[in-house]
Design a protein around this motif. Structure first.
Motif, PDB file in Angstrom:
ATOM      1  N   VAL A  12      27.621 -44.505  16.759  1.00 43.18           N
ATOM      2  CA  VAL A  12      27.610 -43.550  17.872  1.00 43.18           C
ATOM      3  C   VAL A  12      28.444 -42.328  17.505  1.00 43.18           C
ATOM      4  O   VAL A  12      28.043 -41.187  17.770  1.00 43.18           O
ATOM      5  CB  VAL A  12      28.111 -44.218  19.171  1.00 43.18           C
ATOM      6  CG1 VAL A  12      28.376 -43.182  20.258  1.00 43.18           C
ATOM      7  CG2 VAL A  12      27.122 -45.256  19.659  1.00 43.18           C
ATOM      8  N   LYS A  13      29.599 -42.529  16.891  1.00 41.36           N
ATOM      9  CA  LYS A  13      30.440 -41.397  16.467  1.00 41.36           C
ATOM     10  C   LYS A  13      29.701 -40.541  15.438  1.00 41.36           C
ATOM     11  O   LYS A  13      29.761 -39.310  15.478  1.00 41.36           O
ATOM     12  CB  LYS A  13      31.760 -41.899  15.882  1.00 41.36           C
ATOM     13  CG  LYS A  13      32.719 -42.417  16.913  1.00 41.36           C
ATOM     14  CD  LYS A  13      34.001 -42.904  16.252  1.00 41.36           C
ATOM     15  CE  LYS A  13      34.915 -43.568  17.258  1.00 41.36           C
ATOM     16  NZ  LYS A  13      36.117 -44.094  16.627  1.00 41.36           N
ATOM     17  N   PHE A  14      29.012 -41.187  14.522  1.00 42.24           N
ATOM     18  CA  PHE A  14      28.258 -40.467  13.497  1.00 42.24           C
ATOM     19  C   PHE A  14      27.149 -39.618  14.134  1.00 42.24           C
ATOM     20  O   PHE A  14      26.972 -38.451  13.789  1.00 42.24           O
ATOM     21  CB  PHE A  14      27.665 -41.466  12.493  1.00 42.24           C
ATOM     22  CG  PHE A  14      26.712 -40.838  11.527  1.00 42.24           C
ATOM     23  CD1 PHE A  14      27.189 -40.065  10.473  1.00 42.24           C
ATOM     24  CD2 PHE A  14      25.342 -40.994  11.670  1.00 42.24           C
ATOM     25  CE1 PHE A  14      26.316 -39.473   9.577  1.00 42.24           C
ATOM     26  CE2 PHE A  14      24.456 -40.403  10.786  1.00 42.24           C
ATOM     27  CZ  PHE A  14      24.943 -39.637   9.735  1.00 42.24           C
ATOM     28  N   VAL A  15      26.399 -40.220  15.070  1.00 49.96           N
ATOM     29  CA  VAL A  15      25.305 -39.501  15.721  1.00 49.96           C
ATOM     30  C   VAL A  15      25.859 -38.327  16.530  1.00 49.96           C
ATOM     31  O   VAL A  15      25.291 -37.223  16.510  1.00 49.96           O
ATOM     32  CB  VAL A  15      24.470 -40.455  16.608  1.00 49.96           C
ATOM     33  CG1 VAL A  15      23.498 -39.683  17.490  1.00 49.96           C
ATOM     34  CG2 VAL A  15      23.722 -41.459  15.740  1.00 49.96           C
ATOM     35  N   THR A  21      27.027 -30.939  14.719  1.00 52.04           N
ATOM     36  CA  THR A  21      26.813 -30.150  13.511  1.00 52.04           C
ATOM     37  C   THR A  21      25.477 -29.420  13.570  1.00 52.04           C
ATOM     38  O   THR A  21      25.390 -28.231  13.265  1.00 52.04           O
ATOM     39  CB  THR A  21      26.855 -31.052  12.272  1.00 52.04           C
ATOM     40  OG1 THR A  21      28.128 -31.690  12.209  1.00 52.04           O
ATOM     41  CG2 THR A  21      26.625 -30.258  11.007  1.00 52.04           C
ATOM     42  N   PHE A  22      24.417 -30.132  13.975  1.00 52.22           N
ATOM     43  CA  PHE A  22      23.101 -29.505  14.069  1.00 52.22           C
ATOM     44  C   PHE A  22      23.079 -28.410  15.132  1.00 52.22           C
ATOM     45  O   PHE A  22      22.450 -27.373  14.941  1.00 52.22           O
ATOM     46  CB  PHE A  22      22.018 -30.550  14.354  1.00 52.22           C
ATOM     47  CG  PHE A  22      21.689 -31.398  13.161  1.00 52.22           C
ATOM     48  CD1 PHE A  22      21.405 -30.818  11.924  1.00 52.22           C
ATOM     49  CD2 PHE A  22      21.663 -32.774  13.264  1.00 52.22           C
ATOM     50  CE1 PHE A  22      21.103 -31.598  10.823  1.00 52.22           C
ATOM     51  CE2 PHE A  22      21.368 -33.560  12.165  1.00 52.22           C
ATOM     52  CZ  PHE A  22      21.086 -32.977  10.946  1.00 52.22           C
ATOM     53  N   ALA A  23      23.779 -28.632  16.242  1.00 43.53           N
ATOM     54  CA  ALA A  23      23.843 -27.599  17.291  1.00 43.53           C
ATOM     55  C   ALA A  23      24.550 -26.358  16.757  1.00 43.53           C
ATOM     56  O   ALA A  23      24.123 -25.223  17.009  1.00 43.53           O
ATOM     57  CB  ALA A  23      24.561 -28.139  18.521  1.00 43.53           C
TER      58      ALA A  23
END
Length: 102
Positions: A12-15, A21-23
């Motif tokens: 969950v932390k990774f996602v 990052t993508f935003a």
């Protein structure tokens, strides 16, 4: 709701980190594209809306002033009793003689 599954928490932390990052990348890409578009449009010698409106207003004012001056001239000519002279038509150009073929 907390779980004791450490693997799930790490996932969950990774996602969440990846989504952030993508935003950020999307935001940076959008800003970069906007800057490039501004540079491209700026190089095309376009005028801003404000500059266009100012020039447009000046043209209307100049046209109104010209119309007012035409009326004043007509009134002065009427007082003097002189009629405005008609514009002379330009004389037709003489035709050049044709060269003989042969």
């Amino acid at each position: 709701m907390q779980t004791d599954n450490r693997l799930f928490d790490d996932f969950v932390k990774f996602v969440n980190g990846a989504a952030g990052t993508f935003a950020g990348m999307a935001r940076e890409g959008s800003e970069s594209a906007r800057e490039r578009a501004k540079e491209w449009v700026g190089g095309l010698d376009f005028v801003s809306r404000d500059e266009f409106e100012v020039v447009k207003a000046m043209a209307v004012a100049a046209r109104d002033e010209a119309d007012a001056l035409k009326l004043r001239i007509a009134a002065l000519e009427a007082q003097l009793g002189t009629a405005p002279k008609a514009a002379a038509k330009p004389a037709p150009k003489p035709k050049a003689p044709k060269k003989p073929q042969g």
